[in-house]
Scaffold this motif. Structure first.
Motif, PDB file in Angstrom:
ATOM      1  N   ILE A  22      -8.172  -4.158 -34.705  1.00 46.83           N
ATOM      2  CA  ILE A  22      -7.876  -3.943 -33.289  1.00 46.83           C
ATOM      3  C   ILE A  22      -6.579  -4.655 -32.934  1.00 46.83           C
ATOM      4  CG2 ILE A  22     -10.258  -3.592 -32.548  1.00 46.83           C
ATOM      5  CD1 ILE A  22      -8.836  -6.817 -31.553  1.00 46.83           C
ATOM      6  N   SER A  23      -5.920  -4.139 -31.913  1.00 49.29           N
ATOM      7  CA  SER A  23      -4.755  -4.823 -31.367  1.00 49.29           C
ATOM      8  C   SER A  23      -5.039  -5.125 -29.902  1.00 49.29           C
ATOM      9  CB  SER A  23      -3.489  -3.990 -31.527  1.00 49.29           C
ATOM     10  OG  SER A  23      -3.589  -2.804 -30.789  1.00 49.29           O
ATOM     11  N   VAL A  24      -4.583  -6.276 -29.461  1.00 48.44           N
ATOM     12  CA  VAL A  24      -4.767  -6.717 -28.084  1.00 48.44           C
ATOM     13  C   VAL A  24      -3.385  -6.820 -27.466  1.00 48.44           C
ATOM     14  CG1 VAL A  24      -5.647  -8.544 -26.587  1.00 48.44           C
ATOM     15  CG2 VAL A  24      -6.811  -8.043 -28.756  1.00 48.44           C
ATOM     16  N   SER A  25      -3.181  -6.146 -26.336  1.00 52.59           N
ATOM     17  CA  SER A  25      -1.900  -6.203 -25.632  1.00 52.59           C
ATOM     18  C   SER A  25      -2.163  -6.409 -24.149  1.00 52.59           C
ATOM     19  CB  SER A  25      -1.084  -4.935 -25.877  1.00 52.59           C
ATOM     20  OG  SER A  25      -1.806  -3.809 -25.453  1.00 52.59           O
ATOM     21  N   THR A  26      -1.178  -6.868 -23.436  1.00 48.96           N
ATOM     22  CA  THR A  26      -1.365  -7.138 -22.019  1.00 48.96           C
ATOM     23  C   THR A  26      -1.343  -5.837 -21.220  1.00 48.96           C
ATOM     24  OG1 THR A  26      -0.564  -8.362 -20.104  1.00 48.96           O
ATOM     25  CG2 THR A  26       1.094  -7.562 -21.619  1.00 48.96           C
ATOM     26  N   ALA A  27      -2.186  -5.779 -20.204  1.00 50.27           N
ATOM     27  CA  ALA A  27      -2.204  -4.658 -19.278  1.00 50.27           C
ATOM     28  C   ALA A  27      -1.637  -5.087 -17.929  1.00 50.27           C
ATOM     29  CB  ALA A  27      -3.627  -4.134 -19.114  1.00 50.27           C
ATOM     30  N   GLU A  28      -1.030  -6.257 -17.909  1.00 56.02           N
ATOM     31  CA  GLU A  28      -0.424  -6.819 -16.698  1.00 56.02           C
ATOM     32  C   GLU A  28       1.088  -6.588 -16.726  1.00 56.02           C
ATOM     33  OE1 GLU A  28      -2.064  -8.182 -14.241  1.00 56.02           O
ATOM     34  OE2 GLU A  28      -3.983  -8.742 -15.096  1.00 56.02           O
ATOM     35  N   PRO A  29       1.729  -6.528 -15.542  1.00 55.30           N
ATOM     36  CA  PRO A  29       3.184  -6.345 -15.505  1.00 55.30           C
ATOM     37  C   PRO A  29       3.941  -7.653 -15.723  1.00 55.30           C
ATOM     38  CG  PRO A  29       2.318  -6.393 -13.275  1.00 55.30           C
ATOM     39  CD  PRO A  29       1.131  -6.491 -14.208  1.00 55.30           C
ATOM     40  N   TRP A  30       3.637  -8.314 -16.811  1.00 52.35           N
ATOM     41  CA  TRP A  30       4.300  -9.578 -17.129  1.00 52.35           C
ATOM     42  C   TRP A  30       5.593  -9.296 -17.885  1.00 52.35           C
ATOM     43  CZ3 TRP A  30      -0.810 -11.718 -19.466  1.00 52.35           C
ATOM     44  CH2 TRP A  30      -1.650 -12.124 -18.425  1.00 52.35           C
ATOM     45  N   PRO A  53      -5.186 -15.529 -19.403  1.00 44.66           N
ATOM     46  CA  PRO A  53      -6.047 -14.908 -18.397  1.00 44.66           C
ATOM     47  C   PRO A  53      -5.359 -13.649 -17.868  1.00 44.66           C
ATOM     48  CG  PRO A  53      -4.969 -16.818 -17.495  1.00 44.66           C
ATOM     49  CD  PRO A  53      -4.621 -16.779 -18.952  1.00 44.66           C
ATOM     50  N   GLY A  54      -6.141 -12.705 -17.425  1.00 48.86           N
ATOM     51  CA  GLY A  54      -5.580 -11.455 -16.915  1.00 48.86           C
ATOM     52  C   GLY A  54      -6.161 -10.268 -17.660  1.00 48.86           C
ATOM     53  N   ARG A  55      -5.631  -9.093 -17.371  1.00 48.89           N
ATOM     54  CA  ARG A  55      -6.148  -7.869 -17.974  1.00 48.89           C
ATOM     55  C   ARG A  55      -5.479  -7.614 -19.328  1.00 48.89           C
ATOM     56  NH1 ARG A  55      -5.858  -2.974 -15.245  1.00 48.89           N
ATOM     57  NH2 ARG A  55      -3.674  -3.436 -14.881  1.00 48.89           N
ATOM     58  N   LEU A  56      -6.324  -7.341 -20.326  1.00 46.46           N
ATOM     59  CA  LEU A  56      -5.848  -7.072 -21.684  1.00 46.46           C
ATOM     60  C   LEU A  56      -6.412  -5.732 -22.161  1.00 46.46           C
ATOM     61  CD1 LEU A  56      -6.496 -10.608 -23.193  1.00 46.46           C
ATOM     62  CD2 LEU A  56      -4.318  -9.688 -22.410  1.00 46.46           C
ATOM     63  N   VAL A  74     -10.353  -2.093 -21.501  1.00 45.14           N
ATOM     64  CA  VAL A  74      -9.549  -3.082 -20.780  1.00 45.14           C
ATOM     65  C   VAL A  74     -10.500  -4.162 -20.299  1.00 45.14           C
ATOM     66  CG1 VAL A  74      -8.050  -3.509 -18.799  1.00 45.14           C
ATOM     67  CG2 VAL A  74      -7.834  -1.376 -20.074  1.00 45.14           C
ATOM     68  N   VAL A  75     -10.172  -5.402 -20.617  1.00 44.66           N
ATOM     69  CA  VAL A  75     -11.006  -6.535 -20.235  1.00 44.66           C
ATOM     70  C   VAL A  75     -10.179  -7.473 -19.357  1.00 44.66           C
ATOM     71  CG1 VAL A  75     -10.453  -7.800 -22.351  1.00 44.66           C
ATOM     72  CG2 VAL A  75     -12.538  -8.346 -21.124  1.00 44.66           C
ATOM     73  N   ASP A  76     -10.801  -8.027 -18.312  1.00 46.13           N
ATOM     74  CA  ASP A  76     -10.122  -8.945 -17.405  1.00 46.13           C
ATOM     75  C   ASP A  76     -10.622 -10.361 -17.682  1.00 46.13           C
ATOM     76  OD1 ASP A  76      -8.907 -10.340 -15.371  1.00 46.13           O
ATOM     77  OD2 ASP A  76      -9.503  -8.932 -13.795  1.00 46.13           O
ATOM     78  N   LEU A  77      -9.812 -11.164 -18.356  1.00 48.81           N
ATOM     79  CA  LEU A  77     -10.223 -12.522 -18.728  1.00 48.81           C
ATOM     80  C   LEU A  77     -10.217 -13.494 -17.558  1.00 48.81           C
ATOM     81  CD1 LEU A  77      -8.598 -13.002 -22.247  1.00 48.81           C
ATOM     82  CD2 LEU A  77     -10.892 -12.243 -21.661  1.00 48.81           C
ATOM     83  N   SER A  78      -9.700 -13.075 -16.397  1.00 51.80           N
ATOM     84  CA  SER A  78      -9.758 -13.946 -15.229  1.00 51.80           C
ATOM     85  C   SER A  78     -11.080 -13.759 -14.476  1.00 51.80           C
ATOM     86  CB  SER A  78      -8.581 -13.659 -14.292  1.00 51.80           C
ATOM     87  OG  SER A  78      -8.644 -12.324 -13.806  1.00 51.80           O
ATOM     88  N   ASP A  79     -11.946 -12.887 -14.976  1.00 51.79           N
ATOM     89  CA  ASP A  79     -13.237 -12.589 -14.370  1.00 51.79           C
ATOM     90  C   ASP A  79     -14.334 -12.834 -15.413  1.00 51.79           C
ATOM     91  OD1 ASP A  79     -15.031 -11.755 -12.476  1.00 51.79           O
ATOM     92  OD2 ASP A  79     -14.391  -9.660 -12.454  1.00 51.79           O
TER      93      ASP A  79
END
Length: 192
Positions: A22-30, A53-56, A74-79
């Motif tokens: 698996i690959s994990v990438s950010t889903a946030e506009p960082w 933290p944030g959506r990945l 999509v997982v939200d690590l801030s929740d």
């Protein structure tokens, strides 16, 4: 923690491997490019450390031709995140169809299949019906598609499908064939 799971918690499909990269990438506009990878399996949880933290977005790769990731993970690590978070996979689907009766012989037609979210990266697929008008599209990623019967000779002179609004939509589900009958176009340029 991540685990590989069959879609909907069903029996694990024979077409799917018991582990996947698996690959994990950010889903946030960082303004940074986060890319992390790991191997996960159906038999045990795998922890991915040091994630922000944030959506990945989690994407499974190298699943083979008969297996697909069934949804956008999509997982939200801030929740609150369910532990373990499941990356779901399912067996490929298919379309089994027949052409209805028409004036031109079956050999005059081709069946065009497009992913409903068609883009230049997603090429169209073609099937040529047999003498009885049967056609098959195998090993399809589950999802929504557009399908049409066209006169095959016309494709030599112009685009296969001139009018996308004339295409039928069909949902392909994991591990099961979608069965349909397509009408033959009445004239050149028509899609049914």
């Amino acid at each position: 923690s991540l685990v590989l799971r069959a879609q909907g918690g069903k029996d694990f499909p024979a077409a799917c491997p018991q582990s996947a990269k698996i690959s994990v990438s950010t889903a946030e506009p960082w303004a940074l490019l986060l890319q992390s990878s790991a191997e996960i399996s159906a038999s045990k949880q795998t922890a991915i450390p040091n994630l922000p933290p944030g959506r990945l977005r989690i994407t499974a790769g190298d699943l083979g031709p008969g297996c697909y990731q069934t949804g956008d993970a999509v997982v939200d690590l801030s929740d609150n995140v369910p532990q373990p978070f499941a990356v779901e996979v399912g067996a490929a689907g298919s379309i089994e169809g027949t052409l209805g009766k028409g004036a031109a012989p079956t050999a005059s037609y081709a069946v065009v299949l497009l992913d409903s979210d068609s883009s230049p990266e997603n090429a169209s697929q073609l099937a040529y019906p047999d003498a009885e008008g049967r056609f098959v599209f195998a090993s399809l990623k589950p999802g929504r598609y557009r399908i049409a019967a066209v006169l095959a000779a016309e494709g030599q002179r112009s685009r296969w499908v001139k009018d996308f609004s004339g295409m039928k939509e069909i949902d392909v589900h994991a591990g099961a064939p979608a069965v349909m009958e397509l009408a033959r176009p009445a004239s050149e340029g028509g899609a049914q």
